[in-house]
Write a protein that holds these residues in place. Sequence first.
Motif, PDB file in Angstrom:
ATOM      1  N   SER A   1      56.105  38.480  44.492  1.00 45.84           N
ATOM      2  CA  SER A   1      55.103  37.952  45.415  1.00 45.84           C
ATOM      3  C   SER A   1      53.853  37.488  44.678  1.00 45.84           C
ATOM      4  O   SER A   1      53.310  36.416  44.948  1.00 45.84           O
ATOM      5  CB  SER A   1      54.741  39.017  46.453  1.00 45.84           C
ATOM      6  OG  SER A   1      53.713  38.572  47.310  1.00 45.84           O
ATOM      7  N   LEU A   2      53.393  38.293  43.722  1.00 46.26           N
ATOM      8  CA  LEU A   2      52.154  37.955  43.030  1.00 46.26           C
ATOM      9  C   LEU A   2      52.371  36.865  41.983  1.00 46.26           C
ATOM     10  O   LEU A   2      51.509  35.999  41.786  1.00 46.26           O
ATOM     11  CB  LEU A   2      51.576  39.201  42.366  1.00 46.26           C
ATOM     12  CG  LEU A   2      50.127  39.106  41.913  1.00 46.26           C
ATOM     13  CD1 LEU A   2      49.217  38.831  43.099  1.00 46.26           C
ATOM     14  CD2 LEU A   2      49.691  40.385  41.220  1.00 46.26           C
ATOM     15  N   THR A   3      53.508  36.891  41.293  1.00 45.35           N
ATOM     16  CA  THR A   3      53.757  35.909  40.245  1.00 45.35           C
ATOM     17  C   THR A   3      54.136  34.554  40.821  1.00 45.35           C
ATOM     18  O   THR A   3      53.642  33.516  40.388  1.00 45.35           O
ATOM     19  CB  THR A   3      54.885  36.393  39.315  1.00 45.35           C
ATOM     20  OG1 THR A   3      54.532  37.660  38.785  1.00 45.35           O
ATOM     21  CG2 THR A   3      55.098  35.416  38.184  1.00 45.35           C
ATOM     22  N   GLY A   4      55.004  34.562  41.814  1.00 43.62           N
ATOM     23  CA  GLY A   4      55.567  33.301  42.284  1.00 43.62           C
ATOM     24  C   GLY A   4      54.899  32.706  43.491  1.00 43.62           C
ATOM     25  O   GLY A   4      55.200  31.565  43.863  1.00 43.62           O
ATOM     26  N   GLN A   5      54.004  33.446  44.158  1.00 42.17           N
ATOM     27  CA  GLN A   5      53.385  32.943  45.379  1.00 42.17           C
ATOM     28  C   GLN A   5      51.907  32.589  45.192  1.00 42.17           C
ATOM     29  O   GLN A   5      51.393  31.718  45.890  1.00 42.17           O
ATOM     30  CB  GLN A   5      53.508  33.992  46.491  1.00 42.17           C
ATOM     31  CG  GLN A   5      54.938  34.386  46.810  1.00 42.17           C
ATOM     32  CD  GLN A   5      55.698  33.295  47.547  1.00 42.17           C
ATOM     33  OE1 GLN A   5      55.114  32.500  48.270  1.00 42.17           O
ATOM     34  NE2 GLN A   5      57.000  33.245  47.350  1.00 42.17           N
ATOM     35  N   VAL A   6      51.205  33.272  44.292  1.00 42.02           N
ATOM     36  CA  VAL A   6      49.782  33.009  44.079  1.00 42.02           C
ATOM     37  C   VAL A   6      49.621  31.811  43.155  1.00 42.02           C
ATOM     38  O   VAL A   6      50.131  31.797  42.029  1.00 42.02           O
ATOM     39  CB  VAL A   6      49.082  34.247  43.476  1.00 42.02           C
ATOM     40  CG1 VAL A   6      47.630  33.935  43.151  1.00 42.02           C
ATOM     41  CG2 VAL A   6      49.173  35.409  44.449  1.00 42.02           C
ATOM     42  N   ASP A   7      48.901  30.805  43.619  1.00 39.84           N
ATOM     43  CA  ASP A   7      48.668  29.602  42.833  1.00 39.84           C
ATOM     44  C   ASP A   7      47.592  29.886  41.786  1.00 39.84           C
ATOM     45  O   ASP A   7      46.444  30.183  42.150  1.00 39.84           O
ATOM     46  CB  ASP A   7      48.228  28.457  43.751  1.00 39.84           C
ATOM     47  CG  ASP A   7      48.107  27.133  43.003  1.00 39.84           C
ATOM     48  OD1 ASP A   7      48.421  27.105  41.795  1.00 39.84           O
ATOM     49  OD2 ASP A   7      47.697  26.141  43.631  1.00 39.84           O
TER      50      ASP A   7
END
Length: 441
Positions: free
Chosen positions: A242-248
């Motif tokens: 969630s944090l690696t792949g979703q936060v721009d």
Amino acid sequence: MREFLLTLLVAAAVTYLMTGPVRKFAIVAGAVPEVRSRDVHREPTPRLGGIAMFFGLCAGLLVASHLTNVGEVFKTSNEPRALLSGAALIWLIGVLDDKFEIDALIKLGGQMIAAGVMVMQGLTILWLPVPGVGIVALTPWQGTLLTVAMVVITINAVNFVDGLDGLAAGMVAIASVAFFLYAYRIWYGYNIEAAAPATLFAACLIGMCLGFLPHNMHPARIFMGDSGSMLLGLVLAAAAVSLTGQVDPDAMRLFFKGSERQAVQATVPVFVPLLLPLTVIAIPAADLVLAIVRRTWRGQSPFAADRGHLHHRLLEIGHSHSRAVLIMYFWSALIGFGALAYSVNSASMWIVLGVVFLSAIGLVLLLLPRFTPRVPAWAQGFVPPRYRRRRPAAELPAKAVGTTGPGAPAGEERAPAIAGATGVNGATAIGPRSRIGKATR
């Protein structure tokens, strides 16, 4: 922060309160496997601790959905539902394995299906920070394969490290605390709402581990089993995805620096989500590589079980069960919080020096049983018994001399128990104290 802490406390309380009834249920259901030759415990111990952890996860998410600020996550994102779907599936597979010991390939397939269920509901890696290249957008197929691989690797890493009482739960809790602090900093400090699901997942994960640890510390009254270890691994992987792949990363505005060196230092927080999950994987991954090399060198199968893992080595060196667990806690905390501190201020040389200094202390603690220093006579009463000089039997007081059995000659010194030896397990080293009958299958 208060709402996340409330979620953490609810997950911990529910897990703690449910573990006792779950232990009784595991005994009645026959989920009490026999002690194997490679195990370090001496008495049959029930599994299925993952049932209590799953209830703690559900309770934490349920309470969070009714809170003012954290509840917005459930309205703007489908990730909590994706996590709950994948967790329910992997938990069910783990429960079946704890009771019936299903095949390893079936478990692997179940792990991939659980990861695929989360991907189908939107919990996937959309882009990936690559050192020296920058932010690389992934195609749907690339994102799916990378997400499934990350979930499966993390699940098996946590499962692999579950070898001593309290080891897996404690290491995951340490990694989760570091991950929570980093995710909360991204959510609160940079005002990025996309980091809220990862922060919520980490808070629930901390609560699950802390609620289960009092029942699982040595000597453990219940094991988490595959139902617990695979569940912890999936939640940890979901937070990282969630944090690696979703936060721009562009939303963090890290790329507006003057010099190239400043730009490189500023982008360190982008890569930290990739490093923090490795804090729980690093030690088991090293153990896994060493195990494969060791077994293939002996002509054995890489999947053949043995007593050569890192925690077994610590016991053989002379560490007690509890001290071996604390040493592995220390190294996990050093890696996790070292990466966290470096993300906050990557230009500080004091952080690097501090990590090096603590690593040296960790090595000394690791090898401490190898040293038997000579202690002066006046200091004998201030050091542990293992560092005291042994006196001849003739000089021992009468109460310290006894017999080792019926018919043994008087004056023969009683043989001490050897810490860390095969069959000796901390508080149970005196003798068997089995309260549970032989497992029925």
